[in-house]
Design a protein around this motif. Structure first.
Motif, PDB file in Angstrom:
ATOM      1  N   GLN A   1       0.800  -1.170  -0.118  1.00 28.30           N
ATOM      2  CA  GLN A   1       0.149   0.078   0.141  1.00 28.30           C
ATOM      3  C   GLN A   1       0.979   1.261  -0.074  1.00 28.30           C
ATOM      4  OE1 GLN A   1      -2.358  -0.788   3.691  1.00 28.30           O
ATOM      5  NE2 GLN A   1      -4.202  -0.949   2.160  1.00 28.30           N
ATOM      6  N   ILE A   2       0.759   2.275  -0.678  1.00 31.25           N
ATOM      7  CA  ILE A   2       1.296   3.471  -0.927  1.00 31.25           C
ATOM      8  C   ILE A   2       0.098   4.657  -0.871  1.00 31.25           C
ATOM      9  CG2 ILE A   2       2.863   4.746  -2.411  1.00 31.25           C
ATOM     10  CD1 ILE A   2       3.729   2.250  -3.943  1.00 31.25           C
TER      11      ILE A   2
ATOM     12  N   ILE B   1      -3.243   5.137  -2.547  1.00 31.25           N
ATOM     13  CA  ILE B   1      -4.153   5.793  -1.442  1.00 31.25           C
ATOM     14  C   ILE B   1      -4.089   7.125  -1.441  1.00 31.25           C
ATOM     15  CG2 ILE B   1      -5.338   5.625   0.800  1.00 31.25           C
ATOM     16  CD1 ILE B   1      -4.066   2.730   1.088  1.00 31.25           C
ATOM     17  N   ASP B   2      -5.324   7.893  -1.649  1.00 30.76           N
ATOM     18  CA  ASP B   2      -5.367   9.329  -1.802  1.00 30.76           C
ATOM     19  C   ASP B   2      -5.976   9.585  -0.520  1.00 30.76           C
ATOM     20  OD1 ASP B   2      -5.240  11.861  -2.438  1.00 30.76           O
ATOM     21  OD2 ASP B   2      -6.825  11.908  -3.696  1.00 30.76           O
ATOM     22  N   SER B   3      -5.286  10.715   0.259  1.00 30.25           N
ATOM     23  CA  SER B   3      -5.667  10.910   1.604  1.00 30.25           C
ATOM     24  C   SER B   3      -6.283  12.724   1.583  1.00 30.25           C
ATOM     25  CB  SER B   3      -4.764  10.508   2.698  1.00 30.25           C
ATOM     26  OG  SER B   3      -3.645  11.277   2.402  1.00 30.25           O
ATOM     27  N   PRO B   4      -6.963  12.950   2.677  1.00 31.80           N
ATOM     28  CA  PRO B   4      -7.301  14.236   2.719  1.00 31.80           C
ATOM     29  C   PRO B   4      -5.842  15.326   2.970  1.00 31.80           C
ATOM     30  CG  PRO B   4      -8.878  12.993   3.925  1.00 31.80           C
ATOM     31  CD  PRO B   4      -7.877  12.261   3.377  1.00 31.80           C
TER      32      PRO B   4
ATOM     33  N   ILE C   1       5.065   6.207   1.837  1.00 28.22           N
ATOM     34  CA  ILE C   1       4.530   7.441   1.860  1.00 28.22           C
ATOM     35  C   ILE C   1       5.202   8.487   0.829  1.00 28.22           C
ATOM     36  CG2 ILE C   1       3.702   9.461   3.075  1.00 28.22           C
ATOM     37  CD1 ILE C   1       3.782   7.479   5.658  1.00 28.22           C
ATOM     38  N   ILE C   2       4.220   8.631   0.009  1.00 28.48           N
ATOM     39  CA  ILE C   2       4.723  10.037  -1.094  1.00 28.48           C
ATOM     40  C   ILE C   2       4.223  11.312  -0.607  1.00 28.48           C
ATOM     41  CG2 ILE C   2       4.540  10.806  -3.285  1.00 28.48           C
ATOM     42  CD1 ILE C   2       3.842   8.027  -4.224  1.00 28.48           C
ATOM     43  N   PHE C   3       5.226  12.108  -0.072  1.00 27.47           N
ATOM     44  CA  PHE C   3       4.852  13.307   0.864  1.00 27.47           C
ATOM     45  C   PHE C   3       5.158  14.282  -0.182  1.00 27.47           C
ATOM     46  CE2 PHE C   3       5.254  17.018   3.314  1.00 27.47           C
ATOM     47  CZ  PHE C   3       4.446  16.745   4.590  1.00 27.47           C
ATOM     48  N   VAL C   4       3.834  15.029  -0.669  1.00 18.47           N
ATOM     49  CA  VAL C   4       3.958  15.921  -1.612  1.00 18.47           C
ATOM     50  C   VAL C   4       3.930  17.501  -1.176  1.00 18.47           C
ATOM     51  CG1 VAL C   4       2.646  16.814  -3.888  1.00 18.47           C
ATOM     52  CG2 VAL C   4       2.347  14.500  -2.985  1.00 18.47           C
ATOM     53  N   ILE C   5       4.494  18.265  -1.738  1.00 21.73           N
ATOM     54  CA  ILE C   5       4.640  19.595  -1.539  1.00 21.73           C
ATOM     55  C   ILE C   5       4.683  20.311  -2.870  1.00 21.73           C
ATOM     56  CG2 ILE C   5       6.041  19.454   0.639  1.00 21.73           C
ATOM     57  CD1 ILE C   5       8.470  20.059  -0.806  1.00 21.73           C
TER      58      ILE C   5
ATOM     59  N   ASN D   1      -3.955   6.264   9.742  1.00 20.89           N
ATOM     60  CA  ASN D   1      -4.528   5.330   8.515  1.00 20.89           C
ATOM     61  C   ASN D   1      -3.163   5.542   7.661  1.00 20.89           C
ATOM     62  OD1 ASN D   1      -6.781   4.864   9.262  1.00 20.89           O
ATOM     63  ND2 ASN D   1      -7.906   6.508   8.344  1.00 20.89           N
ATOM     64  N   VAL D   2      -2.629   6.792   7.473  1.00 18.42           N
ATOM     65  CA  VAL D   2      -1.552   6.817   6.388  1.00 18.42           C
ATOM     66  C   VAL D   2       0.127   6.306   7.099  1.00 18.42           C
ATOM     67  CG1 VAL D   2       0.263   8.420   5.689  1.00 18.42           C
ATOM     68  CG2 VAL D   2      -2.137   9.300   5.635  1.00 18.42           C
TER      69      VAL D   2
END
Length: 446
Positions: free
Chosen positions: A58-59, A112-115, A139-143, A132-133
């Motif tokens: 799971q990503i 998995i997309d998260s709020p 984990i792909i941490f997006v900035i 949940n994350v």
């Protein structure tokens, strides 16, 4: 550690890790009360072990609201599966999609997309979202710009949980080369707490370009996403380390559960532990009071302290043998000056003074014997204090340390993290197995 190394060197790391975790869970000897109290945690661990057995990775994407998490996932899978819009905060709940690509050694990869981190205004919901994350394996941490305090706090929290993260800087089409370098330089400076320089991938998941229409109006048009480099990097990571990521997450959950279990046992047995320590303190004090020989006092004291450690370990359900107990006592005595050299020095001084007073008693008509009573009381008080301190330090050691049998998830997790350089980079080579157990846990100790 040698046993862990041999196990890992053999075939199929996920099979070996699954076997280790199943055996470890059986050997914990959980009571009915503990199984009820930690039911949700045990269910979480069982779910992760099943993922490990089935080789299902799971990503999740994580980051502030409006940074383009959903559009990044859509660009990676080349489908409009995740809702994305020009309005910020479009993702209100988690949504998942099974990536229709084949990967080495894995049967399934779920995205998995998260709020957004700052999308949920309820602290309880924020905690649920973060947990949940945490349950996901990568984990792909997006900035989408220079990182701020919200980003930093989240990254540090993920790293302290030993979570492998990939940092992605989105919307790079907005800056020229010089501006991009300045932003990257600032980000790396703010992440300087990491030992190794964390790689930051540059993407533009939903680039737009202004176009002048024949009627003179200006409209923004969607352009082809620029994610190919990151997409290939991600596929390589999944192919090469997919099983390893599953193992690390499983071991992380097991270690966290083991820590909570120990805390619960220490708190539940606190009164009995205090009574046990008091009993051994009395025994040691009685022996010192009636025995004039220092060496016998020291040998007897070591034996009683070792017996106390064994009794405490049995009380907490974290049993250690005689040799291990003596090693713990010696280690604690060495680490604590009162239990080590200072205690022996004080005892020797008091004992010599007492012997001198006894020897000169015939010359003083017995008057010199009077001060020996306070000296004996001082020796007894020191012995009682040292015993209580040994008991408290032993409980603290049970809380923070672990033995080879019950602590195998931690040993294996530590080994995997230290031996895999790629994972160290994803973890920023952060302090491994960082634990807050030592903080504010005095209420657990006897």
């Amino acid at each position: 550690m040698a046993e862990i190394e041999n196990m890992i060197k053999e075939k199929d790391i996920s099979t070996k890790c699954t076997f280790l975790l199943n055996q470890w869970e059986k050997n914990l000897n959980l009571t009915k009360y503990e199984r009820t109290k930690f039911e949700s945690f045990l269910n979480q661990l069982d779910f992760q072990i099943k993922k490990l057995e089935k080789k299902e990775l799971q990503i999740s994407v994580f980051g502030r609201v409006g940074v383009g998490k959903s559009s990044l996932l859509n660009a990676l899978i080349e489908k409009q599966i995740f809702p994305a819009d020009v309005l910020n905060g479009n993702t209100k709940t988690t949504k998942s999609y099974t990536w229709d690509k084949r990967f080495k050694s894995l049967n399934k990869v779920e995205l998995i997309d998260s709020p957004g981190i700052d999308e949920i205004n309820n602290a309880h919901k924020q905690a649920i979202n973060f947990n949940n994350v945490l349950d996901t394996d990568l984990i792909i941490f997006v900035i989408d710009s220079d990182i701020n305090r919200i980003d930093l706090n989240s990254i540090e929290e993920l790293l302290t949980h030993n979570k492998p993260i990939l940092i992605v800087l989105n919307r790079c089409d907005q800056w020229n080369t010089r501006e991009t370098k300045l932003i990257l330089s600032s980000i790396h400076r703010k992440l300087s707490f990491c030992k190794q320089k964390i790689k930051i991938s540059l993407v533009s998941s939903s680039p737009r370009e202004a176009k002048i229409k024949p009627n003179g109006t200006i409209r923004s048009e969607q352009k082809t996403p620029k994610v190919d480099i990151f997409k290939n990097e991600l596929k390589d990571i999944i192919d090469q380390s997919g099983e390893l990521l599953l193992c690390i997450n499983s071991l992380r959950i097991a270690e966290q559960f083991y820590k909570l279990l120990k805390e619960n046992r220490l708190l539940k047995k606190k009164e009995k532990a205090q009574s046990l320590i008091g009993k051994y303190a009395t025994l040691k004090a009685s022996g010192i009071a009636i025995n004039p020989f220092l060496m016998i006092d020291l040998i007897t004291g070591l034996a009683l302290d070792s017996a106390l450690v064994i009794q405490l370990s049995q009380l907490y359900g974290l049993e250690v043998g005689g040799p291990s107990a003596r090693q713990i006592v010696k280690k604690l005595s060495f680490q604590n000056s009162l239990l080590g050299g200072a205690q022996i020095g004080i005892q020797i001084t008091l004992n010599i003074f007492k012997q001198i007073l006894i020897l000169v008693a015939p010359l003083t008509g017995g008057l010199s014997l009077a001060p020996t009573a306070p000296i004996a009381i001082a020796q007894v008080a020191l012995a009682i204090h040292a015993t209580k301190l040994i008991g408290r330090l032993a409980a603290y050691k049970f809380l923070n340390d672990t033995n080879k049998k019950d602590g195998r998830p931690r040993l294996m997790l530590n080994y995997l993290l230290k031996k895999n350089s790629d994972l160290r980079i994803m973890l920023g080579d952060f302090k491994f197995l960082t634990s807050n157990t030592a903080k504010n846990k005095n209420h657990l100790l006897p």
